[in-house]
Design an enzyme around this catalytic site. Sequence first.
Site, PDB file in Angstrom:
ATOM      1  N   GLY A  70     -31.230   3.415  51.655  1.00 51.66           N
ATOM      2  CA  GLY A  70     -30.396   4.615  51.524  1.00 51.66           C
ATOM      3  C   GLY A  70     -30.064   4.786  50.051  1.00 51.66           C
ATOM      4  O   GLY A  70     -30.805   4.337  49.169  1.00 51.66           O
ATOM      5  N   ARG A  71     -28.917   5.414  49.788  1.00 50.46           N
ATOM      6  CA  ARG A  71     -28.550   5.697  48.393  1.00 50.46           C
ATOM      7  C   ARG A  71     -28.496   4.436  47.531  1.00 50.46           C
ATOM      8  O   ARG A  71     -29.119   4.349  46.470  1.00 50.46           O
ATOM      9  CB  ARG A  71     -27.178   6.387  48.344  1.00 50.46           C
ATOM     10  CG  ARG A  71     -27.215   7.873  48.562  1.00 50.46           C
ATOM     11  CD  ARG A  71     -25.792   8.428  48.496  1.00 50.46           C
ATOM     12  NE  ARG A  71     -25.038   7.947  49.625  1.00 50.46           N
ATOM     13  CZ  ARG A  71     -24.759   8.674  50.698  1.00 50.46           C
ATOM     14  NH1 ARG A  71     -25.135   9.927  50.777  1.00 50.46           N
ATOM     15  NH2 ARG A  71     -24.078   8.154  51.697  1.00 50.46           N
ATOM     16  N   ILE A  72     -27.727   3.419  48.000  1.00 49.71           N
ATOM     17  CA  ILE A  72     -27.507   2.236  47.155  1.00 49.71           C
ATOM     18  C   ILE A  72     -28.767   1.370  47.093  1.00 49.71           C
ATOM     19  O   ILE A  72     -29.156   0.900  46.017  1.00 49.71           O
ATOM     20  CB  ILE A  72     -26.274   1.432  47.646  1.00 49.71           C
ATOM     21  CG1 ILE A  72     -25.026   2.329  47.605  1.00 49.71           C
ATOM     22  CG2 ILE A  72     -26.064   0.187  46.783  1.00 49.71           C
ATOM     23  CD1 ILE A  72     -23.780   1.717  48.227  1.00 49.71           C
TER      24      ILE A  72
ATOM     25  N   HIS B 168     -15.430  -8.678  46.818  1.00 52.50           N
ATOM     26  CA  HIS B 168     -15.707  -7.303  47.248  1.00 52.50           C
ATOM     27  C   HIS B 168     -15.358  -6.287  46.148  1.00 52.50           C
ATOM     28  O   HIS B 168     -14.442  -5.475  46.299  1.00 52.50           O
ATOM     29  CB  HIS B 168     -14.977  -6.960  48.555  1.00 52.50           C
ATOM     30  CG  HIS B 168     -15.611  -5.817  49.286  1.00 52.50           C
ATOM     31  ND1 HIS B 168     -15.549  -5.665  50.659  1.00 52.50           N
ATOM     32  CD2 HIS B 168     -16.332  -4.753  48.834  1.00 52.50           C
ATOM     33  CE1 HIS B 168     -16.200  -4.567  51.008  1.00 52.50           C
ATOM     34  NE2 HIS B 168     -16.680  -3.994  49.910  1.00 52.50           N
TER      35      HIS B 168
ATOM     36  N   GLY C 209     -17.874  -4.306  44.620  1.00 51.08           N
ATOM     37  CA  GLY C 209     -19.081  -3.501  44.413  1.00 51.08           C
ATOM     38  C   GLY C 209     -18.831  -2.195  43.668  1.00 51.08           C
ATOM     39  O   GLY C 209     -19.561  -1.832  42.753  1.00 51.08           O
TER      40      GLY C 209
ATOM     41  N   THR D 182     -24.278  -6.995  49.146  1.00 54.44           N
ATOM     42  CA  THR D 182     -23.173  -6.154  48.652  1.00 54.44           C
ATOM     43  C   THR D 182     -22.829  -5.089  49.686  1.00 54.44           C
ATOM     44  O   THR D 182     -22.149  -4.123  49.368  1.00 54.44           O
ATOM     45  CB  THR D 182     -23.571  -5.439  47.334  1.00 54.44           C
ATOM     46  OG1 THR D 182     -24.818  -4.758  47.549  1.00 54.44           O
ATOM     47  CG2 THR D 182     -23.705  -6.395  46.177  1.00 54.44           C
ATOM     48  N   SER D 183     -23.312  -5.253  50.924  1.00 48.10           N
ATOM     49  CA  SER D 183     -23.089  -4.189  51.919  1.00 48.10           C
ATOM     50  C   SER D 183     -21.839  -4.480  52.755  1.00 48.10           C
ATOM     51  O   SER D 183     -20.736  -4.099  52.350  1.00 48.10           O
ATOM     52  CB  SER D 183     -24.339  -3.988  52.781  1.00 48.10           C
ATOM     53  OG  SER D 183     -24.677  -5.159  53.488  1.00 48.10           O
ATOM     54  N   ARG D 184     -22.004  -5.171  53.866  1.00 46.65           N
ATOM     55  CA  ARG D 184     -20.864  -5.575  54.671  1.00 46.65           C
ATOM     56  C   ARG D 184     -21.118  -7.006  55.150  1.00 46.65           C
ATOM     57  O   ARG D 184     -22.248  -7.343  55.537  1.00 46.65           O
ATOM     58  CB  ARG D 184     -20.684  -4.653  55.890  1.00 46.65           C
ATOM     59  CG  ARG D 184     -20.063  -3.305  55.566  1.00 46.65           C
ATOM     60  CD  ARG D 184     -18.603  -3.432  55.114  1.00 46.65           C
ATOM     61  NE  ARG D 184     -17.988  -2.154  54.788  1.00 46.65           N
ATOM     62  CZ  ARG D 184     -17.921  -1.626  53.566  1.00 46.65           C
ATOM     63  NH1 ARG D 184     -18.448  -2.253  52.530  1.00 46.65           N
ATOM     64  NH2 ARG D 184     -17.307  -0.476  53.368  1.00 46.65           N
TER      65      ARG D 184
ATOM     66  N   GLU E 141     -13.465 -10.929  55.955  1.00 48.73           N
ATOM     67  CA  GLU E 141     -12.698 -10.807  54.720  1.00 48.73           C
ATOM     68  C   GLU E 141     -11.204 -10.763  54.990  1.00 48.73           C
ATOM     69  O   GLU E 141     -10.788 -10.078  55.934  1.00 48.73           O
ATOM     70  CB  GLU E 141     -13.103  -9.499  54.015  1.00 48.73           C
ATOM     71  CG  GLU E 141     -14.370  -9.652  53.241  1.00 48.73           C
ATOM     72  CD  GLU E 141     -14.842  -8.372  52.585  1.00 48.73           C
ATOM     73  OE1 GLU E 141     -16.055  -8.185  52.551  1.00 48.73           O
ATOM     74  OE2 GLU E 141     -13.992  -7.583  52.130  1.00 48.73           O
TER      75      GLU E 141
END
Length: 326
Positions: free
Chosen positions: A156-158, A285, A287, A236-238, A267
């Site tokens: 996707g974008r990232i 977290h 990012g 770096t997502s979830r 988290e």
Amino acid sequence: MGWKVYVTREIPKAGIELLQQHCEAVEVNPDDRSLTHDELLRHVKGKDGVLCLLSDRIDNEVFAAATGVKVFANYAVGYDNIDVETATRHGVIVTNTPGVLTDATADLAWALLFAAARKIVVSDRYVREGKFQGWGPLLFVGHDITGKTLGVVGAGRIGTAMALKSKGFQMRVLYADPNKNQTLEDTIGAQRVEVKTLLQESDFVSLHIPLLPETKHMIGKEELGFMKPTAYLINTSRGPVVDEGALVQALKEGRIAGAGLDVYEEEPKLAPGLTELDNVVLLPHVGSGTVETRTKMSLMAAENILAGLRGERPPNLVNPEVLSGT
Ligand code: DGY
């Protein structure tokens, strides 16, 4: 006008000021900590809009308490903290902050990749502790990055931005995504493959997938087993897309070379044993954590709230179904 908005934690002031210009009252949680669920339930009462964070669980109870709230504007691109289906059932608009944090997050994935592959954090600690006695042929040797294979899960974008930034390092790029990504294929010759192939062939695996029921523990013991013993996992997502317990085990046993994590399964708790490992870089977290990006996010979230309160379609609407029929 006449609107009351609650902001669940202090964010860069640009967005707060914008809300203040257009609302009767803007209340900001004065404490530099996340609200407890009970506090959240109390504060959403009597409000028209809420600017919330990825650490706020916006569930059924919150919607039941927030009877006057028309918009929940999440200060994040990911919105797995919000029960969007229930929001829609209650006629509540949900928005997020896509696009503005793409490069900051992709950059951080690279920072983790470099830090893990070149042992930056442990080397820094070693120098600070006064242990550096001079150059050593075997001192903190890592792995090459230039010319290696980068595997991006989620284009996707990232994920796309992260992959495109590999150009300077002349990397072979693989990606796994339900959709073909023409930009990646045309610009850097990236190849779309199955996740298993990507895990088997990549030297660096970077995760850029949203947290959904079907992506939870997408990387577990079996998938880590597909990776090369010299490969690194970057997330770096979830957090919950990785089985963190299985990752600790794989890192401990040297089944993969290392990892770089910005996000965690529960988290802010970390899986037992994670902090004892030297082959993992751990970030809290961050990012999207740059002044420029967080400022844009605050403006975007405020604009989303104001549009929703005005009865307009917010620019970053997550649940368009909520407006159907209006
Ligand atoms: C997001 O926006 O989803 C990020 O995780 C915030 O840093």
